[in-house]
Design a protein around this motif. Structure first.
Motif, short mmCIF file in Angstrom:
data_model
loop_
_atom_site.label_atom_id
_atom_site.label_comp_id
_atom_site.label_asym_id
_atom_site.label_seq_id
_atom_site.Cartn_x
_atom_site.Cartn_y
_atom_site.Cartn_z
N PRO B 69 -34.33 -17.80 2.45
CA PRO B 69 -34.41 -17.02 3.68
C PRO B 69 -35.86 -16.89 4.15
N LEU B 71 -38.01 -14.18 6.61
CA LEU B 71 -37.98 -12.97 7.42
C LEU B 71 -39.19 -12.98 8.34
N VAL B 274 -24.56 -9.02 -8.00
CA VAL B 274 -24.69 -8.26 -6.77
C VAL B 274 -23.33 -8.26 -6.07
N HIS B 330 -28.77 -5.38 -2.82
CA HIS B 330 -29.07 -6.67 -3.43
C HIS B 330 -29.63 -6.52 -4.85
N ASP B 504 -27.60 -7.75 10.22
CA ASP B 504 -28.57 -8.33 9.28
C ASP B 504 -29.30 -7.27 8.46
N THR B 507 -29.41 -7.70 4.70
CA THR B 507 -30.23 -8.86 4.34
C THR B 507 -31.72 -8.52 4.44
N ALA B 508 -32.10 -7.91 5.57
CA ALA B 508 -33.51 -7.59 5.78
C ALA B 508 -33.99 -6.61 4.71
N GLY B 510 -32.66 -6.22 1.76
CA GLY B 510 -32.64 -6.92 0.47
C GLY B 510 -33.92 -7.72 0.28
N ILE B 511 -34.34 -8.41 1.34
CA ILE B 511 -35.60 -9.16 1.26
C ILE B 511 -36.76 -8.18 1.04
N SER B 514 -36.96 -6.91 -2.50
CA SER B 514 -37.49 -7.92 -3.41
C SER B 514 -39.01 -8.01 -3.22
#
Lengths: 655, 532
Positions: B69, B71, B274, B330, B504, B507-508, B510-511, B514
């Protein structure tokens, strides 16, 4: 009754495993012998004991083999086919060593091993034979050939399996054909004697399995049709022979029995006939050993021919003809070879990453996942045999099994086999030995349509994508290729042969957009279950694509067919480009002839070198004209795949 | 473990209207994103391609790991300003050879990649994120330098770029410059301040002064190549560590450099398995009311972004207009503070201060989900200590050292913005839904307040109050504020890290989670004095 306590198998690969299987069933211990190239082969592991042979002659090294038998306490030696199986001296030496040779008497082998001698014997016994011309030293071949007329065949006296055989259409080609046939025969059989034979056009090749007790009693186990050949090598064999009237069938059986009786044949043997379209037939040769294609006879009769060979060698009485079981159904064998039919049957070597065949057929093979196919031996990697009530069904079952097979790592003739088995002419029984020559082009056409190839490429790219995500060290659970601003699709370039195929795709909220070489695929559903299993609904039809990754190779199998791609590197590494005008080895092999020297002028199409790989000669032909600027190898040198052999500088370069 | 249930009625008229309203906003956002892709415009994209060059995003796509991915940060910076959408630079977090990196790529199609004030802010923000979260930085340089007509806005502020770069290096955060084109004058310090430099042969041009300037200064005749070509720098000056044969080769070398960083994240990794939320993320489009005055159930948002929709609430019966609790996103543990009904009372403030301290004791990152109108006003609330309690919350947010992430799903008004880790309170990353609004107070309230103040002033001075003018002024002020409070307006000025599609969000985040674990995640015991 254990007829022998231990048998040594003087052979390799599938036939060694085949013999070991029967031995095990009979309670007989087995000893394998193996060359330096077969140290990790399956048959070596299958055998109870194994003895390494000295490098070099290996399976042809009779004395070492006999020594191995004595050392391990084997009572008998089974020679399989090829190698020493039809070597009378070896058979004698085995017996002289106090061991049993599982096969006919050495004299029979000797007589039948010489095509010319056997022809005479058969003629005397009243079996029809073909006109030939011998070529004793000093005799003018052109003159001898003129008597027979063209086209004609150059054959090795001790030949077999098409080796040392050449078809000659006109006098100009005669000398070259004789020279190359003799060289091949010398290399394969240790005897370069060749002769000329009348060429029968559009013949069928039908053979009859016989078994004799060595005391004059011979039975036949029916015929086998072996007309589907390529370059004199059998590709598809079956029994019963299709489209053959009962009368002719019976005459063939009788002739075979007569041939066996003429030499008081002992053991299992095969009498080969050539049958012309009018129904006339002639004795071709007698194979004094188990045949590659023996399984079709076993499937339809229920007889284990290897067991029969062992029992006869042990003195077990042979059944009467009346006791031979009737044939049931139809059996077809396909020889799966590691070769590229589209590339002149060029042998394909390497690691077989995956080899599986669906259930429902018999598979005689020497390989499994991870086996290595080398150029040292024959290209055949497996025999796949179907047995069904009818010929049509047997062909369909075999074709389906071949289609469903997973063969990754080497090119094979699988698609060709499927094409034959699905061909209308074949299914109608209209076969002869030129079948493949006639149909070759039709069959060579890519078996996979452009659309199927695109779908497979899409599946490969999506599989790679899933594999990339699985291997991700960070952000592994984040959706694949996620972008909050998507400026372009993810792109994977695959090489199909040398043709690049670019797959671009985007996965967004459960849906998948895929373009292959700019063509959008109408994907209605995509289950990217795991990297190896990609289910795609394309244009309303859902299929599972199995994807196997091996290094940078990707193998895709689906109901649309099987294909293989190489992932093009994202970043090219420079400096490895081959120069124009240089010729490289397509396979590993040994240089057997160098036809040019430094500075020679060559024309496009000239042969500059000959390489032998897997006992097949390949001419290295110049594609450009010019002057030879470098010759990198000499006769006897070993070459690796991709090595530059000869370099040619085009004349314009100088000016 | 508490799996949240959803009571969202996806067949209701209200839901449908909410979805339609959100889709209108998303369509507007998509139009802006489409403009961002063409940077300086189709004509310049074409010219750039014709020169055999890759666009900024094409370079990034080659740089990052396949299928990983990416971002992009503040993609619509420049919106509702005089500058092009994107502001001439692409920034974002991507994975290079399994390392999460901050990537900063100049967009040469936008005025030659010249640095304008918005682009500068975007670039500085990227370096700040890199520093806070310990992300290696990869610069993809091709820039005409400072936008000279705007020098007053870029010269002095822009100097920080080079200072920040070397400070990153000092903090052992690697910096890599891949130079694809011009990087001259001040721009020369981008590679100059980087740990590693790769110059594209025949393309990279790095010097303090070009031939005309040198001629002016010393009279010396010189060429671009002599002054700053890749070959010169690779063989003579030593400013280039690597000379790449072309752009793709430069990217290959850049990847190799990252692969050889021997990079290890300092925070713990995510849990092995997850689970996706039990409820459909697509329904997030209809959760937020089209009219922000209509309250909505914040747990409908939480249940669609956290792992397995599993959310264990803390103090569920106390201070109920702020929801606090624990979840995972995540695979990363997180504490969530989410406005439920928009208003912060004393109880909510105390609960928040308590919860933030708990998170600091367990080194748990915090997610603030904002839909806040502010702290409650009124006599009884003032007398009840709302300022004291609000200060406790702001104290806790300010001094907390666990990573903060902020998500704005609705309004973000007044001191509520501060207390809920708004931009001034330095959340590691701040994402905004398209419908969100940010202002000191609501447009109507602001206009009304000004009117009341004016009326009082008129009364004090004894002048007659012009009612007609007041109505006009109120309308104008309201319109101005309504413009300024919009997400696009703020995002255009790099006052957030990007507007995201609600679908999203997970996802955002989760990124982001991390990313924050690239640095050490550690809470604190040291807060300011809590006024009790």
């Amino acid at each position: 009754m254990a007829v022998f306590s231990k048998i040594l198998i003087a052979n390799r690969s599938e036939i060694a495993r085949r013999i070991i299987r029967t031995c095990s069933e009979m309670g007989i211990a087995t000893v394998a012998v193996f060359s330096e190239y077969d140290t990790d082969a399956l048959f070596v592991h299958d055998a109870d004991e194994a003895v390494a042979l000295l490098p070099g002659s290996s399976y042809l090294d009779g004395s070492s083999i006999i020594e191995a038998a004595l050392r391990t306490g084997a009572a008998a030696i089974h020679p399989g086919y090829g190698f020493l199986s039809e070597n009378a001296e070896f058979a004698s030496a085995v017996e002289a060593a106090g061991l049993t040779f599982i096969g006919p008497a050495p004299e029979t082998i000797g007589a039948m091993g010489s095509k010319l001698e056997s022809r005479e014997l058969m003629q005397t016994a009243g079996v029809p034979v073909l006109a030939v011309a011998e070529l004793p030293d000093g005799l003018d071949a052109v003159e001898a050939a003129a008597v027979l007329g063209y086209p004609l065949l150059v054959k090795a006296s001790r030949g077999g399996g098409g080796k040392g055989m050449r078809i000659v259409a006109e006098p100009d080609d005669l000398a070259g054909a004789i020279e190359s046939a003799a060289r091949e025969a010398e290399s394969a059989f240790g005897d370069g004697t060749v002769y000329l034979e009348r060429f029968v056009s559009n013949p069928r090749h039908i053979e009859v399995q016989i078994v004799g007790d060595g005391e004059g009693h011979v039975v036949h186990l029916y015929e086998r049709e072996c007309s589907i050949q390529r370059r004199f090598q059998k590709v598809i064999e079956e029994t019963p022979s299709p489209d053959l009237d009962t009368e002719l069938r019976r005459r063939l059986w009788d002739a075979a029995v007569k041939a066996g009786e003429a030499v008081s044949y002992r053991g299992a043997g095969t009498v080969e006939f050539i049958v012309d379209p009018s129904g006339d037939f002639a004795f071709l040769e007698m194979n004094t050993r188990i045949q590659v294609e023996h399984p079709v006879t076993e499937m339809t009769t229920g007889i284990d021919l290897v067991r029969m060979q062992i029992e006869i060698a042990a003195g077990v009485p042979l059944m009467a003809q009346a006791d031979v079981p009737a044939r049931v159904g139809h059996a077809i064998e396909a020889r799966l070879n590691a070769e590229s039919p589209a590339d002149g049957y060029l042998p394909s070597t390497g690691v077989v990453h995956r080899f599986t065949v669906p259930d429902g057929v018999r598979v005689d093979t020497g390989i499994a996942d991870g086996s290595v196919v080398t150029h040292h031996y024959d290209a055949m990697i497996a025999k796949i045999i179907s047995h069904a009530p009818s010929r049509e069904e047997a062909a369909a079952v075999l074709a389906r099994a071949l289609r469903g097979s997973r063969i990754h790592g080497v090119d094979t003739n699988r698609d060709l086999l499927v094409a034959i088995l699905s061909d209308d002419e074949f299914l109608a029984g209209a076969v002869d030995t030129h079948f493949l020559e006639r149909k070759g082009e039709e069959f060579a056409a890519s078996p996979m349509s452009e659309a199927a190839l695109r779908s497979s490429a899409a599946a490969a790219a999506l599989g790679i994508q899933a594999e990339n995500r699985r291997k991700a060290d960070v952000l592994a659970s984040i959706p694949s290729g996620w972008r909050n601003l998507a400026s372009q699709h993810q792109t994977t370039t695959l090489l199909h042969g040398i043709d690049p195929i670019t797959v671009s795709y985007r996965l967004v909220r459960g849906s998948v957009e895929v373009d292959v070489d700019g063509v959008s695929l109408p994907i209605d559903i995509a289950y990217l279950i795991e990297p190896e299993v990609i289910e795609l609904g394309i244009d309303g039809v859902r299929r599972t694509f199995e994807v196997n990754f091996v290094g940078d190779g990707v193998y895709v199998d689906s109901p649309l067919g099987s294909t293989h791609f190489t992932v093009a590197p994202r970043f090219a590494v420079s400096g490895l480009a081959t120069q124009e005008g240089s010729m490289t080895a397509k396979t590993p092999g040994v240089v057997v002839a160098v036809s040019t020297q430094l500075g020679d002028a060559v024309e496009p199409g000239d042969t500059v070198m000959v390489i032998e790989a897997m006992k097949m000669e390949q001419a290295i032909v110049s594609v450009t004209g010019g002057r030879v600027s470098a010759v990198h190898f000499a006769v006897g040198d070993q070459v690796a795949q991709g090595e530059i052999l000869v370099e040619i500088e085009s004349e314009e370069d100088d000016g | 473990m508490t799996v949240l249930r959803s009571s969202l009625d996806t067949r209701s008229t209200e839901y449908r209207e909410n979805v339609e309203a959100m889709q209108r906003h998303l369509a507007a956002l998509d139009a802006l994103l489409a403009k961002a892709i063409v940077g300086g415009g189709e004509k310049y994209v074409e010219r750039h391609h014709k020169r055999g060059k890759l666009l900024a995003r094409e370079r990034i796509e080659l740089l990052v790991d396949p299928d990983s991915p990416f971002l992009e940060l503040s993609p619509i910076a420049g919106a509702e300003t005089e500058y092009s959408i994107g502001a001439g630079v692409v920034t974002g977090i991507g994975v290079v050879e399994s390392v999460e990196c901050m990537i900063v790529a100049s967009d040469p199609t936008a005025r030659g990649g010249a640095v304008n004030p918005i682009g500068l802010a975007k670039g500085l923000r990227a370096l700040e994120i890199a520093k806070q979260n310990r992300l290696p930085v990869v610069y993809l340089v091709e820039s005409a330098g400072g936008d000279l007509p705007r020098q007053i806005d870029v010269f002095l502020p822009g100097g920080r770029t080079f200072r920040d770069l070397t400070r990153l290096s000092a903090a052992r955060i690697p910096t890599i410059s891949l130079v694809f084109g011009s990087s001259t004058a001040g721009g020369a310090y981008l590679p100059g301040m980087s740990d590693f430099t790769v110059f594209v042969e025949g393309r990279a041009k790095v010097f303090l002064g070009g031939p005309p300037l040198v001629k002016m200064a010393t009279g010396e005749e010189s060429t671009d190549e002599e002054l700053g070509g890749a070959e010169m720098h690779a063989t003579t000056s030593g400013l280039a560590d690597f000379m790449a044969t072309d752009e793709i080769d430069a990217i290959r070398i850049g990847r190799m450099l990252v692969a050889r960083l021997n990079w290890k994240k300092l925070g713990p990794g995510p849990s092995r398995s997850v689970t996706e939320p039990m409820h459909d993320a697509d329904e997030l489009l209809g959760v937020v009311s089209a009219d922000l005055k209509v309250p909505f159930e914040i747990k409908e948002v939480i249940s669609r972004i956290v792992d397995g929709s599993d959310f264990d609430e803390f103090k569920p019966l106390y201070g109920t207009s702020l929801v606090t609790g624990w979840a995972r996103i995540h695979g990363y543990d997180i504490g969530i503070l989410a406005n439920h009904k928009g208003i912060l009372f004393s109880e909510e403030s105390q609960k928040a201060a308590h919860f933030i301290q708990l998170a600091n004791h367990t080194d748990t990152p915090l997610l603030f989900i904002q839909n806040v109108t502010g702290f409650m006003v009124g006599a009884s609330y003032e007398q009840g200590g709302i300022v004291k309690h609000g200060s406790m919350m702001i104290n806790a947010v300010s001094n907390s050292t666990v990573p903060h992430l902020t998500l704005q799903v609705g309004g973000s008004y007044g001191a509520g913005n501060y207390a809920m880790a708004g931009r001034p309170y330095d959340p590691r990353l701040l994402f905004v839904w398209p419908t969100a609004k940010t202002c000191i107070m609501g447009a109507e309230q602001l206009a009304g307040t000004l009117s009341i103040v004016a009326r009082a002033a008129a009364k004090r001075s004894g002048t007659e109050f012009d009612e007609e003018a007041d109505v006009q002024r109120r309308t104008m002020i309201k319109m101005k504020i309504e413009q300024e409070e919009k997400a696009v307006y703020l995002s255009g000025r790099v006052l957030d890290d990007g507007i995201i599609d609600p679908r999203d969000t997970r996802t955002a985040l989760g990124i982001a989670l991390s990313v924050v674990h690239s640095a050490e995640v550690a809470g604190t015991d040291r807060f300011g004095v809590f006024r009790m």
